[in-house]
Each structure stands twice: as C-alpha cells, then as structure tokens.
Motif scaffolding. Structure first.
Motif, PDB file in Angstrom:
ATOM      1  N   PHE A 403       0.831  -1.212   0.000  1.00  0.00           N
ATOM      2  CA  PHE A 403       0.000   0.000   0.000  1.00  0.00           C
ATOM      3  C   PHE A 403       0.855   1.247   0.000  1.00  0.00           C
ATOM      4  N   VAL A 404       2.052   1.186   0.656  1.00  0.00           N
ATOM      5  CA  VAL A 404       2.960   2.343   0.663  1.00  0.00           C
ATOM      6  C   VAL A 404       3.551   2.527  -0.735  1.00  0.00           C
ATOM      7  N   CYS A 405       3.954   1.425  -1.354  1.00  0.00           N
ATOM      8  CA  CYS A 405       4.508   1.493  -2.711  1.00  0.00           C
ATOM      9  C   CYS A 405       3.454   2.002  -3.686  1.00  0.00           C
ATOM     10  N   GLY A 406       2.238   1.470  -3.590  1.00  0.00           N
ATOM     11  CA  GLY A 406       1.173   1.907  -4.501  1.00  0.00           C
ATOM     12  C   GLY A 406       0.883   3.392  -4.342  1.00  0.00           C
ATOM     13  N   THR A 407       0.863   3.873  -3.095  1.00  0.00           N
ATOM     14  CA  THR A 407       0.612   5.290  -2.824  1.00  0.00           C
ATOM     15  C   THR A 407       1.697   6.155  -3.465  1.00  0.00           C
ATOM     16  N   LEU A 408       2.957   5.739  -3.312  1.00  0.00           N
ATOM     17  CA  LEU A 408       4.062   6.525  -3.875  1.00  0.00           C
ATOM     18  C   LEU A 408       4.086   6.449  -5.400  1.00  0.00           C
ATOM     19  N   TYR A 427      -5.820  -6.792  -2.998  1.00  0.00           N
ATOM     20  CA  TYR A 427      -5.417  -5.374  -3.138  1.00  0.00           C
ATOM     21  C   TYR A 427      -5.999  -4.685  -4.376  1.00  0.00           C
ATOM     22  N   GLY A 428      -6.332  -3.396  -4.191  1.00  0.00           N
ATOM     23  CA  GLY A 428      -6.757  -2.565  -5.324  1.00  0.00           C
ATOM     24  C   GLY A 428      -6.666  -1.101  -4.933  1.00  0.00           C
ATOM     25  N   LEU A 429      -6.750  -0.210  -5.907  1.00  0.00           N
ATOM     26  CA  LEU A 429      -6.685   1.230  -5.656  1.00  0.00           C
ATOM     27  C   LEU A 429      -7.861   1.919  -6.336  1.00  0.00           C
ATOM     28  N   ALA A 430      -8.375   2.984  -5.697  1.00  0.00           N
ATOM     29  CA  ALA A 430      -9.518   3.692  -6.272  1.00  0.00           C
ATOM     30  C   ALA A 430      -9.123   4.533  -7.482  1.00  0.00           C
ATOM     31  N   MET A 431      -7.881   5.007  -7.515  1.00  0.00           N
ATOM     32  CA  MET A 431      -7.530   6.025  -8.515  1.00  0.00           C
ATOM     33  C   MET A 431      -7.098   5.455  -9.865  1.00  0.00           C
ATOM     34  N   VAL A 432      -6.621   4.206  -9.891  1.00  0.00           N
ATOM     35  CA  VAL A 432      -6.163   3.616 -11.162  1.00  0.00           C
ATOM     36  C   VAL A 432      -6.572   2.143 -11.221  1.00  0.00           C
ATOM     37  N   PRO A 433      -6.711   1.601 -12.434  1.00  0.00           N
ATOM     38  CA  PRO A 433      -6.948   0.156 -12.533  1.00  0.00           C
ATOM     39  C   PRO A 433      -5.726  -0.614 -12.011  1.00  0.00           C
ATOM     40  N   VAL A 434      -5.965  -1.672 -11.240  1.00  0.00           N
ATOM     41  CA  VAL A 434      -4.892  -2.523 -10.720  1.00  0.00           C
ATOM     42  C   VAL A 434      -5.079  -3.933 -11.294  1.00  0.00           C
ATOM     43  N   VAL A 435      -4.155  -4.341 -12.155  1.00  0.00           N
ATOM     44  CA  VAL A 435      -4.210  -5.663 -12.790  1.00  0.00           C
ATOM     45  C   VAL A 435      -3.414  -6.635 -11.934  1.00  0.00           C
ATOM     46  N   LYS A 436      -4.074  -7.673 -11.439  1.00  0.00           N
ATOM     47  CA  LYS A 436      -3.354  -8.628 -10.609  1.00  0.00           C
ATOM     48  C   LYS A 436      -2.991  -9.873 -11.419  1.00  0.00           C
ATOM     49  N   VAL A 437      -1.705 -10.236 -11.335  1.00  0.00           N
ATOM     50  CA  VAL A 437      -1.147 -11.340 -12.107  1.00  0.00           C
ATOM     51  C   VAL A 437      -0.663 -12.397 -11.125  1.00  0.00           C
ATOM     52  N   SER A 438      -1.188 -13.623 -11.231  1.00  0.00           N
ATOM     53  CA  SER A 438      -0.775 -14.674 -10.289  1.00  0.00           C
ATOM     54  C   SER A 438       0.435 -15.423 -10.826  1.00  0.00           C
ATOM     55  N   SER A 439       1.306 -15.840  -9.905  1.00  0.00           N
ATOM     56  CA  SER A 439       2.500 -16.592 -10.311  1.00  0.00           C
ATOM     57  C   SER A 439       2.198 -18.073 -10.501  1.00  0.00           C
ATOM     58  N   ARG A 440       1.077 -18.546  -9.927  1.00  0.00           N
ATOM     59  CA  ARG A 440       0.715 -19.971 -10.039  1.00  0.00           C
ATOM     60  C   ARG A 440      -0.730 -20.103 -10.495  1.00  0.00           C
ATOM     61  N   ALA A 496      -6.788   1.794   1.340  1.00  0.00           N
ATOM     62  CA  ALA A 496      -6.497   3.149   1.821  1.00  0.00           C
ATOM     63  C   ALA A 496      -5.095   3.550   1.377  1.00  0.00           C
ATOM     64  N   LEU A 497      -4.908   4.845   1.151  1.00  0.00           N
ATOM     65  CA  LEU A 497      -3.566   5.341   0.880  1.00  0.00           C
ATOM     66  C   LEU A 497      -2.741   5.196   2.158  1.00  0.00           C
ATOM     67  N   ALA A 498      -1.458   4.958   1.987  1.00  0.00           N
ATOM     68  CA  ALA A 498      -0.555   4.819   3.135  1.00  0.00           C
ATOM     69  C   ALA A 498       0.701   5.615   2.827  1.00  0.00           C
ATOM     70  N   LEU A 499       0.852   6.727   3.529  1.00  0.00           N
ATOM     71  CA  LEU A 499       2.002   7.595   3.259  1.00  0.00           C
ATOM     72  C   LEU A 499       3.275   7.013   3.857  1.00  0.00           C
ATOM     73  N   PHE A 500       4.384   7.290   3.198  1.00  0.00           N
ATOM     74  CA  PHE A 500       5.705   6.946   3.733  1.00  0.00           C
ATOM     75  C   PHE A 500       6.212   8.188   4.457  1.00  0.00           C
ATOM     76  N   ASN A 501       6.263   8.091   5.794  1.00  0.00           N
ATOM     77  CA  ASN A 501       6.723   9.230   6.585  1.00  0.00           C
ATOM     78  C   ASN A 501       7.967   8.833   7.377  1.00  0.00           C
ATOM     79  N   PRO A 502       9.141   9.088   6.827  1.00  0.00           N
ATOM     80  CA  PRO A 502      10.354   8.769   7.592  1.00  0.00           C
ATOM     81  C   PRO A 502      10.687   9.825   8.645  1.00  0.00           C
ATOM     82  N   GLY A 503       9.875  10.890   8.745  1.00  0.00           N
ATOM     83  CA  GLY A 503      10.136  11.968   9.704  1.00  0.00           C
ATOM     84  C   GLY A 503       9.521  11.683  11.064  1.00  0.00           C
TER      85      GLY A 503
END
Ligand code: CA
Length: 506
Positions: A403-408, A427-440, A496-503
């Motif tokens: 979720f942090v990677c997707g947000t960024l 997992y999915g996001l409201a703002m863009v289509p998210v295509v999920k690809v399975s490895s198996r 939900a969006l998840a911000l990366f806050n290293p501060g």
C-alpha cells in the motif's frame, strides 16, 4: 491413481538448485528423467539440490549466489530456508555504473488508448473528482460528504467516473520541518495533481493543522476550511463540500476520452506476497510487457528498494548514463541508512508467506522481483513521492510494502498499476486500474474472481512468457481506455492510501 510427471524449474544453466513445479509437491523417491532422485518430499515452489553441496558452497539460482550451504546438502534433498545463509548485499561503492547499457529495442508504432487529456500535458485513464485532505481530522467528514455526493450529485454527471476521498493519517502532530517530512508532503501534493483527477483537486482543510493547504498544494486548488466562521455546524460543512464538489463535477463532466499514443501511459509495477514462482512466471511476463510498453514509448516504473537492493549490481550497468546509475546507488544508500536507524536491514523484508512460498531469503526474492523491469535501459531514478517525468524504464524509489509502494507510485503519476502475486492479495486502488497477475495457476483457480491474469501457465508450458506478456500489454490498453474492468474494481476493493513518513511524529 493417476501418475503425474514430476517437473522442476531451473532458471539458469549455472543454477545448482531448482524449484518443484507440481502443485501437490513431490514425494521422496521421485525420479526425474535426468536421473535425479528426491531423497525426501519437496513441496511445490521449494528448492531441490541438483548436486551435492559441501558446507559453505555457493547456492546458485537465477545464475546468481542466493546464499551459502549451512552444512552438507545432498543431491535430491529439499533445500530449506534455514540451510541457506544470507550473503552480504552488494557493496554500493564497487558497482559497475552504466557499463552495459542495452541498445534501444525496435519502436512499436500505432498503439493507442482513449484517455482524458489534462492542461499540464498528462493523460488520465479515469475522470475522477478527487477530494484531497490536509489532515486526518477531516477524513471522516470528507468520507461522509463523498457518500452523499455519490448518492445525490454524481448521478447527474455521468461523464465522471467517480469521486475519491484522498484521506490519510498525516498533516498534524508531526515534525513538519524535519527533512523526512518532505516525502509525505510532496506525496500528497503529487497525488492531488494526479492525471486521473484532472490535474486539480478540491481540498478540505481543518484550519489549525500544521500542513496548511498552501504548503500542500502551493495555492493550486479550491479549499473548503471547516473551521471558517461561515460554517455553523456539521451540516453546513458538508453542504459547503458538496457545493464545491458539484462545481468541479460540472467541469469534469465536459471532458471526453480522446485517442492518445501508448507513450502517454505511466505504468507502475509491483509485487506482493511473492513466491519462488514469481521470478519465473509472473515477473518475467510483466517484464516482457514492460519491454513492449517501453518500445511503445510509455513510462514504466518499478520500485521497492529492498527488493532491488540485492540485485542492484544487475541494474547499475543498465543505467543509461553515470548520473542515473549514481541516482540508483543514492536511493539504495538512503534506504540502507533509513533501515540502519531503525536497527534493521534488508533481511526484515521477507514475510512468512514468502518463505512458505519457497523463497529462502531477500536475495532470492530480489532476483525474482527485478525480472519485472524487463531488459531495457534504465532511463531515470526518482526519490519517494516525486513525480516521474522521463519516458522508458524508470526506478521510482519506494518501500516494498504494497500500500505504501502503490501510494508513492500514484504520486509518481502512474495511471495503470500491474501487481504480481504468489500467495495472493485482494489489493486494489480507487484512482487507477490494478491488474493482478498470479505466479501460479492454483491461485488463479482458487481466486478466479480476484486474479486478472494467470501467469502460472508459464511454469507448466501451457503458455510462454511472451504470450502472457502480450496479454498483459493488450489488457492495459483496454483498461486505460475505460473498457472492461479489473476484478478489484468489479468488487470495489480500494485500499487506503498509506504515506511513507520517515520523519518524526511529535
Ligand atoms: Ca510490494
């Protein structure tokens, strides 16, 4: 009982381990046509030794050392996680920089999609009203208003695809001037200016918060301030948000999809819940699609620093010039330091699911992860939360958490998201289509209403990497045009969006 042909997957000719492909795993005594015999049962996706390994011997997968043998490992035995020691990460001061830049692949002409052009030159794949927030205090109020806008106003504006509340946990109670604060602040700014929001958000602010609207968006938006004297009570606040939203909806509903070249796509790649198949099925197929997108002139970003760190020596040679190579090293060094401050290192990345899926450690995970980046030159590197401007393959530095990677990646400007998974995630996001690809294939069969593309067919030979890669490329052009839907959108699964806050938090 039906006899099943035993199958293992060896990636590189130098490899001295391979992974079991059969869905049920294989029992002790299994003989392969090459003469190898299993000394014990090995589950699917887990490694078997192709030769005797002495204590300390290098264990090689993807043609690279993923660790060293802890004790003797006999040919045909199960190479468990605890038998593989973690080697040190590649030293950042000894990397080959821009030493083997791939020649450009032949351009792919004529691929287009139907998108929404924005005044800043970006192109949206959706026409959404975004309601940004400066601070968590206002989030439930905005969510309340959004429910009412969706029910009462949006039906009058069928040209608009939806209304999104951009809520988060940042904005106050934080050291807003600390160096680390720059990351969440620019993330929120760039998400507010996202191509799928028409390049301009409506902003709801509380009034007394540390992150003032002028600082978040540099004065580029309509702002509703809940503490303003004019709002007498909750109902008036909600009414003010709804009035501002209706004004924006009237503007957005005038927009129509137009034809744009595929070069306007900004595709974010990521993986989550990876397994030992990710690096031989889903990620290489996505890598093939990445090459097609780059050939069509698009921007393709990969991310997830801790899943690149142990493969960085394979990427710095591909940087288009010394500056780009050094920027990649800079992001790796920043993250090493960030983890070090928390008394952690890259080994903290792997999850119980990764290990159940046959991944011994972060080195093996990273080598499979970078297959998503395809084979083209690395054209640019951006720091977390920055907007990507370059075309071609780009590294957008982010943590690996989904979720942090997707947000960024949203902040970086992605208008399509491709997500590979071994263990599975809804997992999915409201703002863009998210295509999920399975490895198996087993996952795609268990979750037929969540997985969009089954790359597991590659392991059994039912499809090639190129076939699945082309399928992903074509699907992306359709989704970018508003045709069809991903399973995450079908069910409305929007994380939900998840911000990366290293501060620091105060
Ligand atoms: Ca991830």
């Amino acid at each position: 009982m039906e006899t099943v042909e035993p199958l293992y997957v060896r990636v590189h000719q130098r490899d001295n381990v391979a992974i079991v492909a059969n869905p049920e795993g294989l029992p002790a005594g299994t003989s392969f046509p090459c003469g190898l015999e299993l000394t014990e049962a090995v589950p699917q996706a887990h490694k078997l030794a192709l030769c005797d390994l002495a204590p300390g011997a290098a264990i090689v997968r993807y043609g690279e050392v993923i660790g060293h043998a802890q004790g003797s490992i006999a040919r045909g035995s199960w190479v468990r996680e605890e038998m593989v020691s973690l080697p040190p990460a590649p030293a950042l001061d000894q990397l080959p920089l821009a030493t083997s830049v791939p020649a450009p692949l032949p351009p792919l002409e004529g691929y287009t999609f139907e998108g929404f052009g924005n005044p800043d030159g970006t192109v949206g794949t959706r026409n959404l009203l975004g309601i940004a927030t400066t601070v968590q205090c206002v989030a439930p109020t905005v969510e309340h208003a959004v429910r009412r806008i969706q029910a009462e106003i949006l039906p009058h504006y069928p040209g608009v695809d939806g209304v999104v509340a951009i809520t988060h946990t940042y904005g106050c109670g934080v050291a807003i001037d600390a160096p680390g604060a720059a990351i969440p602040i620019r993330t929120l700014r760039n998400i507010g200016l996202h191509p799928n929001l028409g390049g301009e958000p409506l902003v709801v602010s509380l009034g007394c918060e540390k992150l003032q609207p002028s600082r978040m968006l540099e004065g580029r938006a309509d702002v509703v301030r809940l503490q303003d004297e004019e709002h007498r009570g909750f109902a008036e606040m909600v009414a003010a948000i709804m009035r501002a939203a209706e004004k924006r909806l009237a503007g957005l509903s005038q927009r129509r999809r137009r034809t744009f070249p595929a070069s306007e796509l900004v595709v974010g790649l990521q993986c989550g819940g990876s397994d030992a198949f990710s690096g031989v099925t889903a990620n290489p197929a996505v890598g093939y699609a990445a090459d097609l997108l780059v050939r069509a002139g698009a921007t393709v970003m990969f991310s997830e620093v801790t899943e690149v760190r142990d493969a960085v020596h394979l990427l710095t040679p591909r940087a288009v010039n010394l500056d780009v190579a050094r920027a990649l090293v800079r992001e790796m060094a920043w993250y090493d330091d960030y983890l070090g401050r928390g008394s952690a290192d890259r080994s903290a990345n792997t999850t119980p699911g990764n290990k159940r899926g046959g991944l011994a450690n972060i080195v093996e995970k990273a080598l499979g992860s970078v297959a998503k980046a395809g084979t083209t030159a690395l054209m640019a590197v951006t720091a977390p939360g920055e907007r990507v401007r370059a075309k071609g393959l780009v590294f957008a530095a982010t943590p690996a958490g989904d979720f942090v990677c997707g947000t960024l990646q949203l902040a970086a400007g992605m208008n399509l998201h491709v997500f590979t998974t071994g263990e599975g995630t809804p997992y999915g996001l409201a703002m863009v289509p998210v295509v999920k690809v399975s490895s198996r294939t087993a996952l795609a069969e268990r979750w037929p209403d969540l997985i969009d593309v089954d790359a597991g067919r590659i392991a059994t030979g039912a499809a090639s990497i190129e076939e699945v890669g082309c399928e992903i490329f074509r699907l992306l052009l359709e989704l970018a045009s508003g045709r069809g839907e991903t399973w995450a959108d079908h069910w409305g699964l929007h994380n939900a969006l998840a911000l990366f806050n290293p501060g620091p938090v105060t």
